[in-house]
Design a protein around this motif. Structure first.
Motif, PDB file in Angstrom:
ATOM      1  N   PHE A 109       8.572   1.355 -30.976  1.00 25.33           N
ATOM      2  CA  PHE A 109       8.891   1.450 -29.554  1.00 25.33           C
ATOM      3  C   PHE A 109       7.804   2.235 -28.807  1.00 25.33           C
ATOM      4  O   PHE A 109       7.344   1.814 -27.744  1.00 25.33           O
ATOM      5  N   LEU A 110       7.369   3.365 -29.381  1.00 20.82           N
ATOM      6  CA  LEU A 110       6.335   4.192 -28.747  1.00 20.82           C
ATOM      7  C   LEU A 110       4.984   3.482 -28.721  1.00 20.82           C
ATOM      8  O   LEU A 110       4.269   3.530 -27.713  1.00 20.82           O
ATOM      9  N   ILE A 111       4.632   2.810 -29.818  1.00 17.24           N
ATOM     10  CA  ILE A 111       3.351   2.091 -29.883  1.00 17.24           C
ATOM     11  C   ILE A 111       3.314   0.970 -28.844  1.00 17.24           C
ATOM     12  O   ILE A 111       2.344   0.824 -28.090  1.00 17.24           O
ATOM     13  N   LEU A 112       4.383   0.170 -28.788  1.00 15.59           N
ATOM     14  CA  LEU A 112       4.424  -0.950 -27.849  1.00 15.59           C
ATOM     15  C   LEU A 112       4.555  -0.474 -26.406  1.00 15.59           C
ATOM     16  O   LEU A 112       4.012  -1.100 -25.487  1.00 15.59           O
ATOM     17  N   GLY A 113       5.247   0.651 -26.201  1.00 20.21           N
ATOM     18  CA  GLY A 113       5.320   1.241 -24.861  1.00 20.21           C
ATOM     19  C   GLY A 113       3.952   1.694 -24.377  1.00 20.21           C
ATOM     20  O   GLY A 113       3.591   1.507 -23.204  1.00 20.21           O
ATOM     21  N   THR A 114       3.171   2.286 -25.281  1.00 24.35           N
ATOM     22  CA  THR A 114       1.798   2.698 -24.967  1.00 24.35           C
ATOM     23  C   THR A 114       0.945   1.482 -24.636  1.00 24.35           C
ATOM     24  O   THR A 114       0.169   1.495 -23.668  1.00 24.35           O
ATOM     25  N   THR A 115       1.097   0.416 -25.424  1.00 25.50           N
ATOM     26  CA  THR A 115       0.364  -0.827 -25.163  1.00 25.50           C
ATOM     27  C   THR A 115       0.683  -1.364 -23.775  1.00 25.50           C
ATOM     28  O   THR A 115      -0.214  -1.810 -23.048  1.00 25.50           O
ATOM     29  N   GLU A 116       1.959  -1.302 -23.391  1.00 27.07           N
ATOM     30  CA  GLU A 116       2.354  -1.793 -22.067  1.00 27.07           C
ATOM     31  C   GLU A 116       1.677  -0.997 -20.952  1.00 27.07           C
ATOM     32  O   GLU A 116       1.187  -1.569 -19.979  1.00 27.07           O
ATOM     33  N   CYS A 117       1.624   0.326 -21.106  1.00 31.33           N
ATOM     34  CA  CYS A 117       0.973   1.178 -20.099  1.00 31.33           C
ATOM     35  C   CYS A 117      -0.499   0.810 -19.942  1.00 31.33           C
ATOM     36  O   CYS A 117      -1.001   0.648 -18.823  1.00 31.33           O
ATOM     37  N   PHE A 118      -1.194   0.671 -21.075  1.00 32.83           N
ATOM     38  CA  PHE A 118      -2.626   0.353 -21.035  1.00 32.83           C
ATOM     39  C   PHE A 118      -2.876  -1.067 -20.521  1.00 32.83           C
ATOM     40  O   PHE A 118      -3.823  -1.304 -19.776  1.00 32.83           O
ATOM     41  N   LEU A 119      -2.027  -2.005 -20.939  1.00 33.31           N
ATOM     42  CA  LEU A 119      -2.211  -3.398 -20.524  1.00 33.31           C
ATOM     43  C   LEU A 119      -1.986  -3.556 -19.017  1.00 33.31           C
ATOM     44  O   LEU A 119      -2.714  -4.309 -18.344  1.00 33.31           O
ATOM     45  N   ALA A 121      -2.603  -1.234 -16.862  1.00 33.14           N
ATOM     46  CA  ALA A 121      -3.804  -0.630 -16.256  1.00 33.14           C
ATOM     47  C   ALA A 121      -4.982  -1.609 -16.305  1.00 33.14           C
ATOM     48  O   ALA A 121      -5.741  -1.726 -15.332  1.00 33.14           O
ATOM     49  N   VAL A 122      -5.132  -2.320 -17.429  1.00 32.00           N
ATOM     50  CA  VAL A 122      -6.196  -3.317 -17.573  1.00 32.00           C
ATOM     51  C   VAL A 122      -6.009  -4.451 -16.568  1.00 32.00           C
ATOM     52  O   VAL A 122      -6.976  -4.933 -15.951  1.00 32.00           O
ATOM     53  N   MET A 123      -4.756  -4.878 -16.370  1.00 33.89           N
ATOM     54  CA  MET A 123      -4.465  -5.945 -15.406  1.00 33.89           C
ATOM     55  C   MET A 123      -4.786  -5.491 -13.978  1.00 33.89           C
ATOM     56  O   MET A 123      -5.259  -6.294 -13.161  1.00 33.89           O
ATOM     57  N   MET A 217      -2.200   6.622 -12.962  1.00 32.97           N
ATOM     58  CA  MET A 217      -3.167   7.112 -11.981  1.00 32.97           C
ATOM     59  C   MET A 217      -4.332   6.132 -11.817  1.00 32.97           C
ATOM     60  O   MET A 217      -4.818   5.919 -10.693  1.00 32.97           O
ATOM     61  N   LEU A 218      -4.766   5.520 -12.918  1.00 33.67           N
ATOM     62  CA  LEU A 218      -5.833   4.513 -12.848  1.00 33.67           C
ATOM     63  C   LEU A 218      -5.378   3.286 -12.057  1.00 33.67           C
ATOM     64  O   LEU A 218      -6.150   2.701 -11.290  1.00 33.67           O
ATOM     65  N   ILE A 219      -4.113   2.907 -12.245  1.00 32.02           N
ATOM     66  CA  ILE A 219      -3.543   1.779 -11.484  1.00 32.02           C
ATOM     67  C   ILE A 219      -3.502   2.113 -10.001  1.00 32.02           C
ATOM     68  O   ILE A 219      -3.890   1.292  -9.152  1.00 32.02           O
ATOM     69  N   LEU A 220      -3.061   3.335  -9.669  1.00 30.56           N
ATOM     70  CA  LEU A 220      -3.014   3.760  -8.263  1.00 30.56           C
ATOM     71  C   LEU A 220      -4.415   3.766  -7.649  1.00 30.56           C
ATOM     72  O   LEU A 220      -4.599   3.338  -6.498  1.00 30.56           O
ATOM     73  N   ALA A 221      -5.404   4.246  -8.409  1.00 30.46           N
ATOM     74  CA  ALA A 221      -6.790   4.271  -7.922  1.00 30.46           C
ATOM     75  C   ALA A 221      -7.292   2.847  -7.672  1.00 30.46           C
ATOM     76  O   ALA A 221      -7.935   2.575  -6.645  1.00 30.46           O
ATOM     77  N   SER A 222      -6.978   1.918  -8.606  1.00 27.45           N
ATOM     78  CA  SER A 222      -7.395   0.513  -8.449  1.00 27.45           C
ATOM     79  C   SER A 222      -6.778  -0.095  -7.201  1.00 27.45           C
ATOM     80  O   SER A 222      -7.463  -0.761  -6.409  1.00 27.45           O
ATOM     81  N   TYR A 223      -5.475   0.164  -7.002  1.00 32.78           N
ATOM     82  CA  TYR A 223      -4.790  -0.435  -5.859  1.00 32.78           C
ATOM     83  C   TYR A 223      -5.174   0.195  -4.528  1.00 32.78           C
ATOM     84  O   TYR A 223      -5.133  -0.470  -3.492  1.00 32.78           O
ATOM     85  N   SER A 224      -5.576   1.439  -4.532  1.00 34.40           N
ATOM     86  CA  SER A 224      -6.068   2.043  -3.281  1.00 34.40           C
ATOM     87  C   SER A 224      -7.358   1.359  -2.843  1.00 34.40           C
ATOM     88  O   SER A 224      -7.558   1.057  -1.660  1.00 34.40           O
ATOM     89  N   LYS A 225      -8.236   1.038  -3.828  1.00 31.69           N
ATOM     90  CA  LYS A 225      -9.482   0.310  -3.538  1.00 31.69           C
ATOM     91  C   LYS A 225      -9.171  -1.129  -3.121  1.00 31.69           C
ATOM     92  O   LYS A 225      -9.792  -1.665  -2.195  1.00 31.69           O
ATOM     93  N   ILE A 226      -8.210  -1.745  -3.823  1.00 34.88           N
ATOM     94  CA  ILE A 226      -7.835  -3.130  -3.519  1.00 34.88           C
ATOM     95  C   ILE A 226      -7.300  -3.243  -2.092  1.00 34.88           C
ATOM     96  O   ILE A 226      -7.708  -4.137  -1.331  1.00 34.88           O
TER      97      ILE A 226
END
Length: 313
Positions: A109-119, A121-123, A217-226
């Motif tokens: 659950f923790l591994i896949l939850g971490t993957t979801e957070c990173f994925l 952010a990548v998207m 935070m990386l997602i928020l930074a990306s969307y502020s630029k977007i």
């Protein structure tokens, strides 16, 4: 010396836990089984359909849909860690789970939850490059880069989360073996541990900051630029088109990260079993169910691909 011996005697080795889950709703066990079975079917069908159409339709051979297929695959694995166990518990009314199975469930659950957070952010980064640097998009988001980003998202949390699971299950559990939750999550397990768990709680908090807060935070930074780039577009039609490609992802981000951050980063004093269960339902079951709907209903390319697939049949 005697007091130490007495303390050691009080610590009994727990061989299995009991997942209380929804046992406080005895008259609704059959209804809950039916509802969760239906939800599981919707999740498997919706996400599998997205994987199929992104694989078969040439119009969807783009980085955005490559990551979407990865995300849908992840959602199937992610929900399969918890939901089948919930269904078994509701059907059999046998809520016991061995310590080893509990640890395995938590770890995956923790591994896949971490993957979801990173994925996620990548998207967001993919959308940032597409909208803010469209001329460099094919070069920046090459096939090799996309594969590296996807693989990195899948494997980056494995060593830390295995270590964290081993650390938590090295504790002695003496208060009770009853987990007031529907799966083996970190907060309810720590509540059963003997003695001072502040060091373990701190490590959980640090891991949450690293794997949840930083990607967010990386997602928020990306969307502020977007958003800044979208607002600078000359036509209203161009702004609408650009925003429509991001709105689905943004909805998924809010749904998943909102409930996850409140669960893992809010103060311990404000934790309650009822609230934890409700929030967990959002990021373990509701989000994977709504994600295929959000992406298909708000994306013209996906709708067109679905129409083509239905016409072929």
């Amino acid at each position: 010396m005697k007091s130490e011996e007495m303390e050691a005697d009080n610590i009994s080795t727990v061989m299995q836990f009991v997942l209380l889950g929804f046992s406080d709703l005895p008259n609704l066990q059959g209804l809950l089984f039916g509802v969760f079975s239906l939800i599981y079917i919707i999740i498997l069908t919706g996400n599998s359909l997205i994987i199929v159409i992104t694989s078969l339709d040439p119009a969807l051979k783009k980085p955005m849909y490559f990551f979407l297929a990865n995300f849908s695959s992840l959602e199937i694995f992610y929900v399969s860690v918890t939901l089948p166990r919930i269904l078994v518990n509701l059907w059999t009314q046998d809520r016991s789970i061995s310590v080893l199975n509990c640890a395995a469930q938590m770890c995956f659950f923790l591994i896949l939850g971490t993957t979801e957070c990173f994925l996620l952010a990548v998207m967001a980064y993919d959308r940032y490059v597409a909208i803010c640097n469209p001329l460099h998009y094919p070069l920046v988001m090459s096939q090799k880069t996309c594969i590296q980003l996807a693989v990195g998202s899948w494997i980056s949390g494995i060593p830390v989360q295995i270590g964290q699971t081993c650390q938590i299950f090295s504790l002695h559990f003496c208060n009770s073996n009853q987990i007031n939750h529907f799966f083996c999550d970190v907060p309810p397990i720590l509540k059963l541990a003997c003695g001072d768990t502040s060091v373990y709680e701190l490590s959980v908090y640090v891991a949450a900051l690293l794997f949840v807060a930083i990607p967010f935070m990386l997602i928020l930074a990306s969307y502020s630029k977007i958003i800044c780039s979208i607002l600078r577009l000359p036509t209203a039609r161009g702004r609408t088109k650009a925003f429509s490609t991001c709105s689905s992802h943004l909805l998924v981000v809010i749904l998943f990260f909102g409930s996850t951050i409140i669960t893992y980063l809010r103060p311990k004093s404000s934790h309650s079993a009822g609230t934890d269960k409700l929030l967990s339902l959002f990021y373990t079951i509701a989000a994977p169910m709504f994600n295929p709907m959000i992406y298909s209903l708000r994306n013209k390319d996906v709708i067109a691909a679905l129409r083509k697939l239905s016409l072929k049949k």
